[in-house]
Design a protein around this motif. Sequence first.
Motif, PDB file in Angstrom:
ATOM      1  N   SER A 622       0.824  -1.206   0.000  1.00 61.47           N
ATOM      2  CA  SER A 622       0.000   0.000   0.000  1.00 61.47           C
ATOM      3  C   SER A 622       0.861   1.260   0.000  1.00 61.47           C
ATOM      4  N   LEU A 623       1.941   1.239   0.774  1.00 70.40           N
ATOM      5  CA  LEU A 623       2.867   2.378   0.798  1.00 70.40           C
ATOM      6  C   LEU A 623       3.498   2.594  -0.577  1.00 70.40           C
ATOM      7  N   ALA A 624       3.919   1.490  -1.199  1.00 70.93           N
ATOM      8  CA  ALA A 624       4.513   1.592  -2.536  1.00 70.93           C
ATOM      9  C   ALA A 624       3.506   2.153  -3.530  1.00 70.93           C
ATOM     10  N   SER A 625       2.223   1.817  -3.342  1.00 73.04           N
ATOM     11  CA  SER A 625       1.175   2.315  -4.229  1.00 73.04           C
ATOM     12  C   SER A 625       1.070   3.837  -4.154  1.00 73.04           C
ATOM     13  N   ILE A 626       1.047   4.368  -2.927  1.00 76.21           N
ATOM     14  CA  ILE A 626       0.990   5.823  -2.771  1.00 76.21           C
ATOM     15  C   ILE A 626       2.282   6.462  -3.264  1.00 76.21           C
ATOM     16  N   GLY A 627       3.422   5.860  -2.898  1.00 80.58           N
ATOM     17  CA  GLY A 627       4.719   6.415  -3.283  1.00 80.58           C
ATOM     18  C   GLY A 627       4.902   6.513  -4.780  1.00 80.58           C
ATOM     19  N   THR A 628       4.580   5.456  -5.509  1.00 84.97           N
ATOM     20  CA  THR A 628       4.739   5.481  -6.967  1.00 84.97           C
ATOM     21  C   THR A 628       3.726   6.410  -7.620  1.00 84.97           C
ATOM     22  N   TYR A 629       2.540   6.514  -7.015  1.00 85.13           N
ATOM     23  CA  TYR A 629       1.524   7.406  -7.594  1.00 85.13           C
ATOM     24  C   TYR A 629       1.969   8.862  -7.523  1.00 85.13           C
ATOM     25  N   VAL A 630       2.444   9.291  -6.349  1.00 89.30           N
ATOM     26  CA  VAL A 630       2.828  10.702  -6.212  1.00 89.30           C
ATOM     27  C   VAL A 630       4.105  11.010  -6.984  1.00 89.30           C
ATOM     28  N   GLN A 631       4.920   9.969  -7.262  1.00 87.41           N
ATOM     29  CA  GLN A 631       6.111  10.183  -8.084  1.00 87.41           C
ATOM     30  C   GLN A 631       5.757  10.377  -9.558  1.00 87.41           C
ATOM     31  N   SER A 632       4.765   9.635 -10.015  1.00 92.06           N
ATOM     32  CA  SER A 632       4.495   9.576 -11.454  1.00 92.06           C
ATOM     33  C   SER A 632       3.344  10.461 -11.905  1.00 92.06           C
ATOM     34  N   HIS A 633       2.690  11.180 -10.972  1.00 88.46           N
ATOM     35  CA  HIS A 633       1.573  12.046 -11.334  1.00 88.46           C
ATOM     36  C   HIS A 633       1.808  13.461 -10.810  1.00 88.46           C
ATOM     37  N   LYS A 634       1.206  14.392 -11.511  1.00 85.62           N
ATOM     38  CA  LYS A 634       1.231  15.776 -11.051  1.00 85.62           C
ATOM     39  C   LYS A 634       0.151  15.915  -9.989  1.00 85.62           C
ATOM     40  N   THR A 635       0.555  15.838  -8.732  1.00 85.31           N
ATOM     41  CA  THR A 635      -0.416  15.794  -7.638  1.00 85.31           C
ATOM     42  C   THR A 635      -0.617  17.170  -7.014  1.00 85.31           C
ATOM     43  N   THR A 636      -1.749  17.303  -6.326  1.00 84.00           N
ATOM     44  CA  THR A 636      -2.036  18.538  -5.608  1.00 84.00           C
ATOM     45  C   THR A 636      -1.238  18.568  -4.307  1.00 84.00           C
TER      46      THR A 636
END
Length: 738
Positions: A622-636
């Motif tokens: 689950s941590l890796a899921s959040i980590g990779t998401y915020v790395q690969s997307h332009k997040t708020t």
Amino acid sequence: MLYQIRKFIDSTNFTNAFKVTLAAVIPFIAFAQLDYSNIGFTVALGTIMAFPSDIHGNLKHKINGLLVAVFLGAGCTLLISACSHNPWVLYPVMGITLFFLSMLSAYGQRANLVAFSGLIAIALAFSHDYKGWDLIMHSIWIAVGGLFYILISLLFYFIRPKRYVELLTVDCIRLTSKYLKLRGDLWNIDANKSKIIEKQLHLQVEINTIHENLREFLIRNNSSSNSNHNRKMLIVFTTMVDILELALSTAFDYDKLHKKFAEHQKVLATYQNLAYNLAASLKKIARSIEKGTKYTSRHSLLEDLEALQKVIAAYEQNVGKAEAYEGVLMLNNMLHYAERQIEKIKVLERVFSDSINLQDYKNRNKDIEKFLTPQNYRWNTLVENLSFSSTFFRHSLRMTITLLLGYIIGQFLPFQNPYWILLTIVVIMRPGYGLTKQRSIERILGTVLGGIIAFGFLYITNNHTILGVLCVISMLLGFTFSNTNYKIGATFVTIYVIFIYGILTPNVNEVIQYRILDTFVGAVLSFTASYLLWPSWEFLNVQTFLEKAIAANREYLLEISAFYNKKGDVTTSYKLARKHAFIEIGNLMASFQRMIQEPKSKQRQKSQVFKLAVLNHTLLSSLASIGTYVQSHKTTKASEAFNIVVNTVVRNLDQAIAVLNNTKSDLLSEEERTKLEVSFSELKSIRAKELHEDLENDVDFKLKLEEAQLVIEQLIWLTNLSENILKATIALKNKNAE
């Protein structure tokens, strides 16, 4: 069939076995031609003593380790042989030397194997009765054998300096491919999730070992070698770590996933086909490296990606945009994941098709030395382990007492070759009971089987030439299989030892009988000592591994939170936290593996430990899921609600660690619980409001909406997982206290 034979011959184990066989046979034949067979045999023993310490890594460390092993081999032979005629001197000298050598394992794998050479030398010191100048010359010839082995080893190293790291990389890619395949298996409606997760955890242990070996070789050689090959392999390694993190990041509640798409199984099958092809593409790359051929890209990953896009669109059209919204977001997340994995695979393809620009990856290796496990040879390390709380101390004491007891039994009972008892103990005994038991059984079976096979050959022929050829072949196969299948290795080792005696002595039948008897006595002593003498039962150690796994996940979460709040480039501390989280989950599972090899009465809270291993692995996913998401997307910007939830998860993990340490930790106050409830309510209300708005043409807002959906789901899951870890930890401690 030809491929399998070539693969076997090209393996690292076969190459190492070929080196030691060559280094032992050449001097033996050379001196035999000059009528000095005894000297040739001694030199061959010297090569065999040096061989165990020959592990790959930095060239300087490799040579230093081998030189120390040669010194220990010759020195221990001289010391113990000189004392062997006076029991009042022998026993204290032998005991102190054995204990000191065993304690060297506190300094890591290389030191442990160097010490192993000294232990073998002590055992073999009782195979002869040299005195005075003859003893000095015997020790010198052993040293000559060790130096000759170093020469052969370096010759192989410079002939094929790249092959070891290439084969290690092949193993890394293949294991990662298996991991991706298992992640794909989870998409089956009738998937046995617990069994698949257990396989993933076992695989994580193997992957951690491969990663550590690659780090040791590539990073330590990076400072001394500027070769393009080393740089390319570093790019491959770091890319494989990224691929593993991406694979971990596909974290779902699979029960919910299967329920949502139960009527739309084509969606699941389409993604699963893509997942399997990602794994297959990695296997093709591994096969290309193994064969040494230039890689040619042949896969249908882009077509598979397009097929997934079409099936997502069809699903949305059939179900309706509003009802399909959550499912489409989930599938789009998997689409983004697959796109990133394909990008990583393209990097590997460019490396192995020689079309990569190394300058583009120049900054990627910044601070790379920080990823190495520090090697500290301080004297204080030894001193700090001189207590019964140290596993190394207990094992060293156990090894020393067992070897002394084995020597006494061999001296006072009518054994023909008592040093075989000592050799058996040195080879079999390990710090853990489970591995010692396994190797004891395999050693006995291998010795009996080898004795039967060797006796069969000796019954048919006594031709020394034929026996010599069979001896060399058996030696080669014995050393090849010793690390991969100990029973087969022990079988061939027994065969070549008996063939040597078949050539040198006429009473070979007695040799076979005593070899089996000595092996049995040594195995029984090892097994009994591991059970009775200060055993290191895994239930006593698993709490430490559990604490480290929880702490590593906590640090990884804090790094993800810091990155989400600050943005920018991924920091070295983030990558280090990720590495430690992977390693500690693997160490926890390795501890569980050792536990299930122990007696049933010692497998305390086995199911609870496995449950905690699974929960921590799921939390890491689950941590890796959040980590990779915020790395690969332009997040708020991370919201206050996000930070409140992160702090809650951290608090839960801190409480779990406090429970393990029997220390107090403040529980969440009513105010904090209210804040957390408000945070989830706030996040959910924002999501509910956005779901009902028609924002079809607002791409930026759709991305924000996707971010909110995915991050909220993971935060809720993270909180639940951390609470479950805390509850399971409390249950574990309570049951242990009963």
